[in-house]
Write a protein that holds these residues in place. Structure first.
Motif, PDB file in Angstrom:
ATOM      1  N   LEU A   1      40.367  55.888  32.479  1.00 51.10           N
ATOM      2  CA  LEU A   1      40.189  54.810  31.510  1.00 51.10           C
ATOM      3  C   LEU A   1      40.697  55.263  30.148  1.00 51.10           C
ATOM      4  O   LEU A   1      40.303  56.323  29.659  1.00 51.10           O
ATOM      5  CB  LEU A   1      38.706  54.433  31.422  1.00 51.10           C
ATOM      6  N   LYS A   2      41.577  54.459  29.542  1.00 48.51           N
ATOM      7  CA  LYS A   2      42.165  54.817  28.248  1.00 48.51           C
ATOM      8  C   LYS A   2      41.734  53.878  27.131  1.00 48.51           C
ATOM      9  O   LYS A   2      41.244  54.312  26.107  1.00 48.51           O
ATOM     10  CB  LYS A   2      43.700  54.844  28.336  1.00 48.51           C
ATOM     11  N   ASP A   3      41.984  52.583  27.285  1.00 43.92           N
ATOM     12  CA  ASP A   3      41.698  51.633  26.212  1.00 43.92           C
ATOM     13  C   ASP A   3      41.688  50.220  26.766  1.00 43.92           C
ATOM     14  O   ASP A   3      41.807  50.028  27.966  1.00 43.92           O
ATOM     15  CB  ASP A   3      42.724  51.769  25.076  1.00 43.92           C
ATOM     16  N   SER A   4      41.552  49.246  25.897  1.00 44.38           N
ATOM     17  CA  SER A   4      41.624  47.853  26.336  1.00 44.38           C
ATOM     18  C   SER A   4      42.971  47.280  25.907  1.00 44.38           C
ATOM     19  O   SER A   4      43.586  47.760  24.952  1.00 44.38           O
ATOM     20  CB  SER A   4      40.470  47.025  25.767  1.00 44.38           C
ATOM     21  N   ILE A   5      43.416  46.267  26.645  1.00 45.01           N
ATOM     22  CA  ILE A   5      44.691  45.621  26.358  1.00 45.01           C
ATOM     23  C   ILE A   5      44.495  44.112  26.409  1.00 45.01           C
ATOM     24  O   ILE A   5      43.517  43.626  26.981  1.00 45.01           O
ATOM     25  CB  ILE A   5      45.794  46.055  27.353  1.00 45.01           C
ATOM     26  N   PRO A   6      45.439  43.342  25.839  1.00 43.59           N
ATOM     27  CA  PRO A   6      45.325  41.878  25.898  1.00 43.59           C
ATOM     28  C   PRO A   6      45.485  41.359  27.335  1.00 43.59           C
ATOM     29  O   PRO A   6      46.236  41.920  28.139  1.00 43.59           O
ATOM     30  CB  PRO A   6      46.489  41.388  25.032  1.00 43.59           C
ATOM     31  N   ALA A   7      44.803  40.285  27.652  1.00 40.77           N
ATOM     32  CA  ALA A   7      44.841  39.702  28.993  1.00 40.77           C
ATOM     33  C   ALA A   7      46.231  39.218  29.375  1.00 40.77           C
ATOM     34  O   ALA A   7      46.566  39.181  30.563  1.00 40.77           O
ATOM     35  CB  ALA A   7      43.840  38.561  29.092  1.00 40.77           C
ATOM     36  N   ASP A   8      47.065  38.878  28.399  1.00 38.76           N
ATOM     37  CA  ASP A   8      48.411  38.400  28.733  1.00 38.76           C
ATOM     38  C   ASP A   8      49.317  39.523  29.264  1.00 38.76           C
ATOM     39  O   ASP A   8      50.441  39.270  29.686  1.00 38.76           O
ATOM     40  CB  ASP A   8      49.064  37.679  27.556  1.00 38.76           C
ATOM     41  N   GLN A   9      48.826  40.741  29.294  1.00 38.39           N
ATOM     42  CA  GLN A   9      49.588  41.871  29.842  1.00 38.39           C
ATOM     43  C   GLN A   9      49.390  42.026  31.352  1.00 38.39           C
ATOM     44  O   GLN A   9      50.080  42.799  31.994  1.00 38.39           O
ATOM     45  CB  GLN A   9      49.176  43.177  29.146  1.00 38.39           C
ATOM     46  N   LEU A  10      48.429  41.268  31.921  1.00 35.18           N
ATOM     47  CA  LEU A  10      48.163  41.360  33.354  1.00 35.18           C
ATOM     48  C   LEU A  10      49.299  40.736  34.144  1.00 35.18           C
ATOM     49  O   LEU A  10      49.885  39.739  33.730  1.00 35.18           O
ATOM     50  CB  LEU A  10      46.858  40.650  33.707  1.00 35.18           C
ATOM     51  N   GLN A  11      49.569  41.329  35.309  1.00 36.51           N
ATOM     52  CA  GLN A  11      50.616  40.791  36.159  1.00 36.51           C
ATOM     53  C   GLN A  11      50.048  40.410  37.516  1.00 36.51           C
ATOM     54  O   GLN A  11      49.460  39.352  37.676  1.00 36.51           O
ATOM     55  CB  GLN A  11      51.756  41.788  36.304  1.00 36.51           C
ATOM     56  N   GLU A  12      50.163  41.264  38.508  1.00 31.61           N
ATOM     57  CA  GLU A  12      49.759  40.948  39.872  1.00 31.61           C
ATOM     58  C   GLU A  12      48.382  41.546  40.195  1.00 31.61           C
ATOM     59  O   GLU A  12      48.107  42.697  39.862  1.00 31.61           O
ATOM     60  CB  GLU A  12      50.792  41.536  40.840  1.00 31.61           C
ATOM     61  N   LYS A  13      47.537  40.768  40.873  1.00 29.85           N
ATOM     62  CA  LYS A  13      46.241  41.287  41.298  1.00 29.85           C
ATOM     63  C   LYS A  13      46.460  42.266  42.447  1.00 29.85           C
ATOM     64  O   LYS A  13      47.115  41.947  43.437  1.00 29.85           O
ATOM     65  CB  LYS A  13      45.317  40.156  41.734  1.00 29.85           C
ATOM     66  N   LEU A  14      45.926  43.475  42.303  1.00 28.08           N
ATOM     67  CA  LEU A  14      46.087  44.525  43.308  1.00 28.08           C
ATOM     68  C   LEU A  14      44.890  44.613  44.246  1.00 28.08           C
ATOM     69  O   LEU A  14      45.005  45.110  45.360  1.00 28.08           O
ATOM     70  CB  LEU A  14      46.298  45.875  42.617  1.00 28.08           C
ATOM     71  N   GLY A  15      43.733  44.172  43.787  1.00 22.63           N
ATOM     72  CA  GLY A  15      42.526  44.236  44.599  1.00 22.63           C
ATOM     73  C   GLY A  15      41.281  44.179  43.738  1.00 22.63           C
ATOM     74  O   GLY A  15      41.333  43.749  42.588  1.00 22.63           O
ATOM     75  N   ARG A  16      40.179  44.647  44.315  1.00 21.62           N
ATOM     76  CA  ARG A  16      38.878  44.686  43.624  1.00 21.62           C
ATOM     77  C   ARG A  16      38.246  46.050  43.826  1.00 21.62           C
ATOM     78  O   ARG A  16      38.501  46.711  44.835  1.00 21.62           O
ATOM     79  CB  ARG A  16      37.925  43.631  44.196  1.00 21.62           C
ATOM     80  N   ILE A  17      37.388  46.426  42.897  1.00 21.40           N
ATOM     81  CA  ILE A  17      36.633  47.664  43.058  1.00 21.40           C
ATOM     82  C   ILE A  17      35.709  47.471  44.264  1.00 21.40           C
ATOM     83  O   ILE A  17      34.959  46.494  44.336  1.00 21.40           O
ATOM     84  CB  ILE A  17      35.812  48.000  41.790  1.00 21.40           C
ATOM     85  N   LYS A  18      35.796  48.401  45.204  1.00 18.13           N
ATOM     86  CA  LYS A  18      35.014  48.298  46.434  1.00 18.13           C
ATOM     87  C   LYS A  18      33.767  49.165  46.423  1.00 18.13           C
ATOM     88  O   LYS A  18      32.825  48.897  47.152  1.00 18.13           O
ATOM     89  CB  LYS A  18      35.874  48.698  47.636  1.00 18.13           C
ATOM     90  N   ALA A  19      33.786  50.226  45.614  1.00 17.85           N
ATOM     91  CA  ALA A  19      32.645  51.150  45.599  1.00 17.85           C
ATOM     92  C   ALA A  19      32.429  51.690  44.201  1.00 17.85           C
ATOM     93  O   ALA A  19      33.376  52.120  43.539  1.00 17.85           O
ATOM     94  CB  ALA A  19      32.889  52.301  46.571  1.00 17.85           C
TER      95      ALA A  19
END
Length: 110
Positions: free
Chosen positions: A38-56
């Motif tokens: 974990l480094k920092d937060s970024i703007p939501a408009d930087q998101l591209q493709e959904k890769l998955g969800r945290i499973k554990a």
């Protein structure tokens, strides 16, 4: 008797100090057998493709998290690629409306 009591006290202190459940060096997500810090937060408009969800989620160092495991993000938090950045370099996690950027630190467990 004093010597025995002192030895027992030292022994108890040493045993108690060796147990740890959440002394991670940093917050992370495991993705495709790589550990992302974990480094920092970024703007939501930087998101591209959904890769998955945290499973554990686990806050225990000895626990095996596996792919989409994390010591920071709860089960169900969404993982995305970041626009113009290869997922081998960095990914993003969305939790509670905040978009977090995580940087690849290398192969997990190697």
């Amino acid at each position: 008797m004093k010597r025995w009591a002192s030895c027992m006290l030292v022994l108890l202190l040493l045993c108690g100090c060796s147990v740890s459940s959440s002394d991670w060096a940093f917050h992370f997500v495991i993705y495709r057998d790589h550990i992302y810090e974990l480094k920092d937060s970024i703007p939501a408009d930087q998101l591209q493709e959904k890769l998955g969800r945290i499973k554990a989620y686990s806050d225990h160092e000895a626990a095996e998290s596996g792919n989409f495991g994390s010591n920071r993000f709860r089960t169900g938090a969404e993982v995305y690629s970041i626009r113009d950045i290869d997922p081998q370099e960095a990914i993003a996690v969305v939790e509670d409306g905040v978009v977090y950027r995580l940087q690849n630190r290398g192969a997990f467990g190697k």
